[in-house]
Design a protein around this motif. Sequence first.
Motif, PDB file in Angstrom:
ATOM      1  N   PHE A  28     -17.621 -15.252  25.179  1.00 22.05           N
ATOM      2  CA  PHE A  28     -18.684 -15.374  24.181  1.00 22.05           C
ATOM      3  C   PHE A  28     -18.986 -16.826  23.837  1.00 22.05           C
ATOM      4  CE2 PHE A  28     -16.811 -11.196  23.272  1.00 22.05           C
ATOM      5  CZ  PHE A  28     -17.957 -10.412  23.266  1.00 22.05           C
ATOM      6  N   HIS A  56     -14.914  -6.651  22.168  1.00 20.58           N
ATOM      7  CA  HIS A  56     -15.428  -7.613  21.202  1.00 20.58           C
ATOM      8  C   HIS A  56     -14.294  -8.543  20.761  1.00 20.58           C
ATOM      9  CE1 HIS A  56     -17.676  -9.151  17.778  1.00 20.58           C
ATOM     10  NE2 HIS A  56     -18.740  -8.484  18.196  1.00 20.58           N
ATOM     11  N   VAL A  62     -17.589  -2.243  22.686  1.00 26.68           N
ATOM     12  CA  VAL A  62     -19.026  -2.099  22.498  1.00 26.68           C
ATOM     13  C   VAL A  62     -19.588  -1.543  23.804  1.00 26.68           C
ATOM     14  CG1 VAL A  62     -21.190  -3.298  22.020  1.00 26.68           C
ATOM     15  CG2 VAL A  62     -19.086  -4.056  20.917  1.00 26.68           C
ATOM     16  N   GLU A  81     -23.434  -6.803  15.685  1.00 30.60           N
ATOM     17  CA  GLU A  81     -22.263  -7.039  16.526  1.00 30.60           C
ATOM     18  C   GLU A  81     -21.931  -8.521  16.637  1.00 30.60           C
ATOM     19  OE1 GLU A  81     -20.070  -5.043  17.571  1.00 30.60           O
ATOM     20  OE2 GLU A  81     -21.048  -3.119  17.362  1.00 30.60           O
TER      21      GLU A  81
END
Length: 91
Positions: A28, A56, A62, A81
């Motif tokens: 991420f 996540h 997710v 999210e």
Amino acid sequence: FERSSEQSPGEVPGDVLLRLRSEGHAAFTRRGADLEMDLRISLRQALLGFKRRIRHLDGHEVLISHAAVSTPGMVLTFANEGMPRHGVPSE
């Protein structure tokens, strides 16, 4: 930390300054309160659709799915999210 450094008699101590840098994450990237992730899919998945589960940051899964043809650079958005909001426990 104001006036928290080495002290000597008759002298006002200096300050301790800390510079924090957050470490990157393997999957991420943070943009404000949003999290971004690059997801590679096969040509078959791009043409026929796909479903994939991702983990996540906090460990919950997710489900990411797209039932239509995907185009290069397409962005899918999943509400609520991203990063939690300070003082709002439900978000």
